[in-house]
Design a protein around this motif. Structure first.
Motif, PDB file in Angstrom:
ATOM      1  N   PRO A 194       0.802  -1.232   0.000  1.00 50.94           N
ATOM      2  CA  PRO A 194       0.000   0.000   0.000  1.00 50.94           C
ATOM      3  C   PRO A 194       0.834   1.281   0.000  1.00 50.94           C
ATOM      4  O   PRO A 194       0.367   2.325  -0.427  1.00 50.94           O
ATOM      5  N   ASN A 195       2.088   1.191   0.479  1.00 47.55           N
ATOM      6  CA  ASN A 195       2.950   2.374   0.522  1.00 47.55           C
ATOM      7  C   ASN A 195       3.956   2.411  -0.637  1.00 47.55           C
ATOM      8  O   ASN A 195       4.930   3.162  -0.599  1.00 47.55           O
ATOM      9  N   ALA A 196       3.722   1.618  -1.677  1.00 46.51           N
ATOM     10  CA  ALA A 196       4.657   1.555  -2.813  1.00 46.51           C
ATOM     11  C   ALA A 196       4.752   2.907  -3.510  1.00 46.51           C
ATOM     12  O   ALA A 196       3.755   3.611  -3.666  1.00 46.51           O
ATOM     13  N   GLN A 197       5.956   3.240  -3.941  1.00 43.19           N
ATOM     14  CA  GLN A 197       6.202   4.498  -4.650  1.00 43.19           C
ATOM     15  C   GLN A 197       6.535   4.279  -6.117  1.00 43.19           C
ATOM     16  O   GLN A 197       6.124   5.055  -6.962  1.00 43.19           O
ATOM     17  N   ALA A 198       7.320   3.232  -6.420  1.00 47.47           N
ATOM     18  CA  ALA A 198       7.790   3.015  -7.787  1.00 47.47           C
ATOM     19  C   ALA A 198       7.854   1.517  -8.098  1.00 47.47           C
ATOM     20  O   ALA A 198       8.092   0.700  -7.215  1.00 47.47           O
ATOM     21  N   ILE A 199       7.649   1.207  -9.377  1.00 49.69           N
ATOM     22  CA  ILE A 199       7.777  -0.161  -9.873  1.00 49.69           C
ATOM     23  C   ILE A 199       8.806  -0.123 -10.996  1.00 49.69           C
ATOM     24  O   ILE A 199       8.630   0.605 -11.980  1.00 49.69           O
ATOM     25  N   ALA A 200       9.877  -0.873 -10.820  1.00 46.14           N
ATOM     26  CA  ALA A 200      10.926  -0.969 -11.835  1.00 46.14           C
ATOM     27  C   ALA A 200      10.908  -2.388 -12.391  1.00 46.14           C
ATOM     28  O   ALA A 200      10.698  -3.348 -11.645  1.00 46.14           O
ATOM     29  N   PHE A 201      11.105  -2.518 -13.705  1.00 45.58           N
ATOM     30  CA  PHE A 201      11.069  -3.844 -14.321  1.00 45.58           C
ATOM     31  C   PHE A 201      11.849  -3.836 -15.612  1.00 45.58           C
ATOM     32  O   PHE A 201      12.119  -2.780 -16.191  1.00 45.58           O
ATOM     33  N   GLY A 202      12.215  -5.027 -16.071  1.00 41.69           N
ATOM     34  CA  GLY A 202      12.925  -5.141 -17.336  1.00 41.69           C
ATOM     35  C   GLY A 202      13.472  -6.538 -17.524  1.00 41.69           C
ATOM     36  O   GLY A 202      12.981  -7.501 -16.948  1.00 41.69           O
ATOM     37  N   PHE A 203      14.526  -6.610 -18.329  1.00 48.68           N
ATOM     38  CA  PHE A 203      15.238  -7.864 -18.506  1.00 48.68           C
ATOM     39  C   PHE A 203      16.720  -7.573 -18.427  1.00 48.68           C
ATOM     40  O   PHE A 203      17.153  -6.442 -18.623  1.00 48.68           O
ATOM     41  N   LEU A 204      17.502  -8.589 -18.074  1.00 54.79           N
ATOM     42  CA  LEU A 204      18.918  -8.356 -17.802  1.00 54.79           C
ATOM     43  C   LEU A 204      19.780  -9.448 -18.405  1.00 54.79           C
ATOM     44  O   LEU A 204      19.305 -10.540 -18.709  1.00 54.79           O
ATOM     45  N   LEU A 205      21.044  -9.098 -18.540  1.00 50.40           N
ATOM     46  CA  LEU A 205      22.069 -10.035 -18.990  1.00 50.40           C
ATOM     47  C   LEU A 205      23.286  -9.849 -18.108  1.00 50.40           C
ATOM     48  O   LEU A 205      23.721  -8.714 -17.869  1.00 50.40           O
ATOM     49  N   GLU A 206      23.828 -10.976 -17.638  1.00 45.94           N
ATOM     50  CA  GLU A 206      25.059 -10.946 -16.853  1.00 45.94           C
ATOM     51  C   GLU A 206      26.090 -11.784 -17.575  1.00 45.94           C
ATOM     52  O   GLU A 206      25.840 -12.934 -17.948  1.00 45.94           O
ATOM     53  N   GLY A 207      27.269 -11.205 -17.791  1.00 48.29           N
ATOM     54  CA  GLY A 207      28.353 -11.944 -18.437  1.00 48.29           C
ATOM     55  C   GLY A 207      28.194 -11.994 -19.939  1.00 48.29           C
ATOM     56  O   GLY A 207      27.750 -11.047 -20.564  1.00 48.29           O
ATOM     57  N   ARG A 208      28.532 -13.105 -20.523  1.00 48.34           N
ATOM     58  CA  ARG A 208      28.625 -13.244 -21.979  1.00 48.34           C
ATOM     59  C   ARG A 208      27.260 -13.464 -22.636  1.00 48.34           C
ATOM     60  O   ARG A 208      26.274 -13.743 -21.983  1.00 48.34           O
ATOM     61  N   GLY A 209      27.284 -13.394 -23.980  1.00 48.27           N
ATOM     62  CA  GLY A 209      26.131 -13.805 -24.775  1.00 48.27           C
ATOM     63  C   GLY A 209      25.178 -12.685 -25.132  1.00 48.27           C
ATOM     64  O   GLY A 209      25.529 -11.506 -25.102  1.00 48.27           O
ATOM     65  N   GLU A 210      23.954 -13.096 -25.476  1.00 44.68           N
ATOM     66  CA  GLU A 210      22.917 -12.154 -25.895  1.00 44.68           C
ATOM     67  C   GLU A 210      21.558 -12.665 -25.442  1.00 44.68           C
ATOM     68  O   GLU A 210      21.271 -13.858 -25.514  1.00 44.68           O
ATOM     69  N   VAL A 211      20.727 -11.749 -24.971  1.00 48.61           N
ATOM     70  CA  VAL A 211      19.335 -12.056 -24.658  1.00 48.61           C
ATOM     71  C   VAL A 211      18.463 -11.146 -25.513  1.00 48.61           C
ATOM     72  O   VAL A 211      18.743  -9.955 -25.658  1.00 48.61           O
ATOM     73  N   ALA A 212      17.420 -11.722 -26.118  1.00 50.24           N
ATOM     74  CA  ALA A 212      16.435 -10.964 -26.883  1.00 50.24           C
ATOM     75  C   ALA A 212      15.110 -11.042 -26.153  1.00 50.24           C
ATOM     76  O   ALA A 212      14.802 -12.045 -25.493  1.00 50.24           O
ATOM     77  N   ALA A 213      14.300  -9.977 -26.260  1.00 47.01           N
ATOM     78  CA  ALA A 213      13.025  -9.893 -25.544  1.00 47.01           C
ATOM     79  C   ALA A 213      11.921  -9.467 -26.503  1.00 47.01           C
ATOM     80  O   ALA A 213      12.165  -8.722 -27.457  1.00 47.01           O
ATOM     81  N   ASP A 214      10.709  -9.918 -26.206  1.00 47.61           N
ATOM     82  CA  ASP A 214       9.566  -9.613 -27.065  1.00 47.61           C
ATOM     83  C   ASP A 214       8.274  -9.668 -26.247  1.00 47.61           C
ATOM     84  O   ASP A 214       8.177 -10.411 -25.271  1.00 47.61           O
ATOM     85  N   ASP A 215       7.304  -8.870 -26.652  1.00 45.23           N
ATOM     86  CA  ASP A 215       5.925  -8.917 -26.146  1.00 45.23           C
ATOM     87  C   ASP A 215       5.810  -8.937 -24.625  1.00 45.23           C
ATOM     88  O   ASP A 215       5.221  -9.843 -24.033  1.00 45.23           O
ATOM     89  N   PHE A 216       6.332  -7.897 -23.978  1.00 38.71           N
ATOM     90  CA  PHE A 216       6.176  -7.765 -22.533  1.00 38.71           C
ATOM     91  C   PHE A 216       4.769  -7.271 -22.203  1.00 38.71           C
ATOM     92  O   PHE A 216       4.162  -6.543 -22.979  1.00 38.71           O
ATOM     93  N   ARG A 217       4.281  -7.659 -21.021  1.00 42.23           N
ATOM     94  CA  ARG A 217       3.000  -7.190 -20.493  1.00 42.23           C
ATOM     95  C   ARG A 217       3.152  -6.966 -19.002  1.00 42.23           C
ATOM     96  O   ARG A 217       3.818  -7.749 -18.317  1.00 42.23           O
ATOM     97  N   LEU A 218       2.514  -5.917 -18.503  1.00 46.71           N
ATOM     98  CA  LEU A 218       2.432  -5.666 -17.065  1.00 46.71           C
ATOM     99  C   LEU A 218       0.943  -5.540 -16.766  1.00 46.71           C
ATOM    100  O   LEU A 218       0.282  -4.636 -17.283  1.00 46.71           O
ATOM    101  N   GLU A 219       0.421  -6.470 -15.937  1.00 45.37           N
ATOM    102  CA  GLU A 219      -1.026  -6.505 -15.737  1.00 45.37           C
ATOM    103  C   GLU A 219      -1.374  -6.914 -14.310  1.00 45.37           C
ATOM    104  O   GLU A 219      -0.638  -7.652 -13.666  1.00 45.37           O
ATOM    105  N   GLU A 220      -2.516  -6.410 -13.836  1.00 45.79           N
ATOM    106  CA  GLU A 220      -3.036  -6.816 -12.547  1.00 45.79           C
ATOM    107  C   GLU A 220      -3.596  -8.230 -12.678  1.00 45.79           C
ATOM    108  O   GLU A 220      -4.221  -8.563 -13.682  1.00 45.79           O
TER     109      GLU A 220
END
Length: 188
Positions: free
Chosen positions: A136-162
């Motif tokens: 109830p006291n939330a101020q911010a929502i942070a989100f995404g995708f991440l990569l650590e170290g080598r390689g590649e990550v691809a992302a598609d069709d994100f949704r944020l929903e109740e």
């Protein structure tokens, strides 16, 4: 004589290169070492006509990098949220979706970065999700995708929903603290 299919392939490759480094609107980069990574969008390969965002490690990449958004939490206070999206990886050390909810007094009041569910190596397109309760006291929502170290990550069709309370939370449980101090004289 150059075949028409060769010209089409070259045009497609050049189109992808022209977009390298372009960030998707509304997204920004962060992490412990974002300078060690390349970010961008390119023509999608998950479904025709789409675009994919990506994070790709440079040679000798260190730390981690993320492509992310931060939004005001007011609309979502007291609700349960699901972040979902499709990821595909190539030769990654570790990649994941992540979401963090911050209150006025606590960064990470709710958090999930897929810790034990993180992706490694090569994976095909697959939908992943994170579900967190928004205090109830939330101020911010942070989100995404991440990569650590080598390689590649691809992302598609994100949704944020109740979602309903019948959908289980995936994030780390909040610690339960004792109500009083114990063994302050170290006798036990």
């Amino acid at each position: 004589m150059i075949k028409r299919s060769t010209i089409a392939l070259v045009a497609l490759l050049l189109a992808g290169q022209a977009q390298a480094g372009e960030l998707p609107k509304g997204w920004f980069t962060s992490g412990s070492a974002p300078e060690s990574y390349d970010f961008g969008v390119r023509p999608g390969d998950r479904h025709p006509g789409g675009r994919n965002a990506y994070i790709r490690a440079q040679a000798q990449a260190r730390g981690f990098a993320t492509l992310m958004q931060t939004i005001d939490a007011q609309t979502y206070r007291g609700k349960r949220l699901r972040l979902s999206g499709y990821l595909r990886t190539r030769d990654v050390l570790s990649a994941a979706l992540w979401m963090r909810i911050d209150s006025a007094t606590q960064r990470g009041a709710a958090f999930d970065n897929m810790g034990p569910r993180a992706l490694h190596g090569d994976t095909q397109w697959k939908r992943y999700e994170i579900v967190l309760d928004v205090p109830p006291n939330a101020q911010a929502i942070a989100f995404g995708f991440l990569l650590e170290g080598r390689g590649e990550v691809a992302a598609d069709d994100f949704r944020l929903e109740e979602v309903g309370k019948d959908i289980p939370v995936t994030g780390m449980a909040q610690p339960i603290f004792p109500t009083a101090p114990a063994n302050l004289d170290f006798s036990q």
